[in-house]
Design a protein around this motif. Sequence first.
Motif, PDB file in Angstrom:
ATOM      1  N   LYS A 177       0.834  -1.200   0.000  1.00  0.00           N
ATOM      2  CA  LYS A 177       0.000   0.000   0.000  1.00  0.00           C
ATOM      3  C   LYS A 177       0.870   1.252   0.000  1.00  0.00           C
ATOM      4  CE  LYS A 177      -3.654  -2.181   2.793  1.00  0.00           C
ATOM      5  NZ  LYS A 177      -4.368  -2.099   4.094  1.00  0.00           N
ATOM      6  N   LYS A 178       1.973   1.202   0.722  1.00  0.00           N
ATOM      7  CA  LYS A 178       2.842   2.366   0.890  1.00  0.00           C
ATOM      8  C   LYS A 178       3.601   2.714  -0.383  1.00  0.00           C
ATOM      9  CE  LYS A 178       6.843   3.820   3.705  1.00  0.00           C
ATOM     10  NZ  LYS A 178       7.753   3.388   4.808  1.00  0.00           N
ATOM     11  N   GLU A 182       4.490   0.552  -9.197  1.00  0.00           N
ATOM     12  CA  GLU A 182       5.240   1.352 -10.164  1.00  0.00           C
ATOM     13  C   GLU A 182       6.520   1.946  -9.584  1.00  0.00           C
ATOM     14  OE1 GLU A 182       4.542   1.406 -13.314  1.00  0.00           O
ATOM     15  OE2 GLU A 182       2.773   0.156 -12.971  1.00  0.00           O
ATOM     16  N   SER A 183       6.548   2.195  -8.274  1.00  0.00           N
ATOM     17  CA  SER A 183       7.710   2.852  -7.679  1.00  0.00           C
ATOM     18  C   SER A 183       8.862   1.888  -7.399  1.00  0.00           C
ATOM     19  CB  SER A 183       7.310   3.544  -6.375  1.00  0.00           C
ATOM     20  OG  SER A 183       7.009   2.589  -5.364  1.00  0.00           O
ATOM     21  N   LYS A 198      10.124  -7.849  -7.187  1.00  0.00           N
ATOM     22  CA  LYS A 198      10.335  -6.461  -6.775  1.00  0.00           C
ATOM     23  C   LYS A 198      10.276  -6.430  -5.254  1.00  0.00           C
ATOM     24  CE  LYS A 198       8.496  -3.820 -10.721  1.00  0.00           C
ATOM     25  NZ  LYS A 198       7.494  -2.811 -11.144  1.00  0.00           N
ATOM     26  N   PHE A 199      11.234  -5.750  -4.618  1.00  0.00           N
ATOM     27  CA  PHE A 199      11.293  -5.676  -3.164  1.00  0.00           C
ATOM     28  C   PHE A 199      11.085  -4.237  -2.695  1.00  0.00           C
ATOM     29  CE2 PHE A 199      14.084  -9.321  -4.233  1.00  0.00           C
ATOM     30  CZ  PHE A 199      13.361 -10.320  -3.585  1.00  0.00           C
ATOM     31  N   CYS A 200      10.354  -4.093  -1.621  1.00  0.00           N
ATOM     32  CA  CYS A 200      10.172  -2.784  -1.002  1.00  0.00           C
ATOM     33  C   CYS A 200      11.441  -2.404  -0.248  1.00  0.00           C
ATOM     34  CB  CYS A 200       8.987  -2.814  -0.037  1.00  0.00           C
ATOM     35  SG  CYS A 200       7.409  -3.211  -0.839  1.00  0.00           S
ATOM     36  N   PRO A 201      11.732  -1.108  -0.114  1.00  0.00           N
ATOM     37  CA  PRO A 201      12.927  -0.679   0.628  1.00  0.00           C
ATOM     38  C   PRO A 201      13.004  -1.263   2.039  1.00  0.00           C
ATOM     39  CG  PRO A 201      12.012   1.164  -0.582  1.00  0.00           C
ATOM     40  CD  PRO A 201      11.030   0.039  -0.739  1.00  0.00           C
ATOM     41  N   GLY A 329      -5.053  -6.904  -5.870  1.00  0.00           N
ATOM     42  CA  GLY A 329      -5.024  -6.955  -4.414  1.00  0.00           C
ATOM     43  C   GLY A 329      -5.978  -7.945  -3.789  1.00  0.00           C
ATOM     44  N   VAL A 330      -6.526  -8.874  -4.574  1.00  0.00           N
ATOM     45  CA  VAL A 330      -7.434  -9.896  -4.044  1.00  0.00           C
ATOM     46  C   VAL A 330      -6.608 -11.105  -3.604  1.00  0.00           C
ATOM     47  CG1 VAL A 330      -9.361 -11.440  -4.560  1.00  0.00           C
ATOM     48  CG2 VAL A 330      -9.316  -9.118  -5.527  1.00  0.00           C
ATOM     49  N   HIS A 331      -6.859 -11.568  -2.395  1.00  0.00           N
ATOM     50  CA  HIS A 331      -6.161 -12.720  -1.826  1.00  0.00           C
ATOM     51  C   HIS A 331      -6.665 -13.984  -2.532  1.00  0.00           C
ATOM     52  CE1 HIS A 331      -5.450 -15.258   2.101  1.00  0.00           C
ATOM     53  NE2 HIS A 331      -4.699 -15.653   1.103  1.00  0.00           N
TER      54      HIS A 331
END
Length: 352
Positions: A177-178, A182-183, A198-201, A329-331
């Motif tokens: 969510k954060k 795309e980022s 893709k990994f979040c920071p 975003g659906v489980h």
Amino acid sequence: MNNENFVRGEPVDVQEEFGVIDKGNGHYIGKKPLIKPIHYAPGAYGGSLAGQAVLVAMKSVPPEFKPHSLHSFFVRAATTDIPVEWQVDNISSGKSFCNRAVKGLQRGKIVYFANISLTKKNSYKESYAKWEEESAKFHQRGKDGDVEENEDDEDDDEPRAPSEPFRFQTPIHEWIKKYGEESLTVSPCESNMLSYFKFCPDFIDLDKSSYELDTPIAERRFAFLVRWGIDNEQGYNQPLKNVDEQFQFVGLANISDALILNVLERVLRLRGVPIKDNMKRFFGVSLDHVLYIHDNDFDVTKWMTYAFKTIRFSHDRVLYEGELYNHNGVHVASIVQEGLVRLAGAEQNAKL
């Protein structure tokens, strides 16, 4: 980029790589040997075994049945020298559910065993569309005076409005969510199994996730993005061909086994371990793999979210619980896996 299993940039026909030949009487054989995740791995990639097991189970039932659960064991390392032979036993075939026992064999020995259940009803979209259709008919009958439209009427003899399909799910991880898809950048630990990440920071940088120390390790939840194949994104290109309905499930089984065993050192918050080097630091093999498929509405060639917790570590065995979310975003799936891991004492520095 490396080219251990596939030439980067050239389309991969998944039906040729992971498909099977039907030999009759529940006997199938892979078109090709399965592949290793990396050249020094002890055997074929477990996700490919799970995917091929799901495939032969689907081929043994009518096409309207789709897999909703797999319970499996990695019995011994599967060699990449010869294809896997598959024997499918019909445990039960009902109107709504079918159950198959699937054995993967090489040189007469079982390397993988799975119990796979399949069902006709596993699409929320289809259930919702059917409800809308039946509701429209019900209300039209009410307008025509054939039935009372008061849904609270306690008269048991009066036809009732159809019930709307009901569901709830585990919320998607806060990291996703954060940051959003795309980022984030495609990870340099590109996969030889066609899985990309893709990994979040917060996953990569321990300094950005120091808040985890306030949460017991078994309650810390992690997440990354994963997809099967990639199409000209950030310099990575590994297009896939022939990902039809059956091979969407093959791909889901493949990515359901992706990475989580290899990031244990990140879970333990051990410093100085780049994601791409995790496999070099420890011995690890999967012991079993459970996959629950909650909904057919997914596309493995789009970015999916893989969230997980590491809920137990003892006797060199680690237990994971995970969730897979589609690109909306659906489980759509849940995973439970136990692996045998030896960290050569590095675990003593874990930040619990």
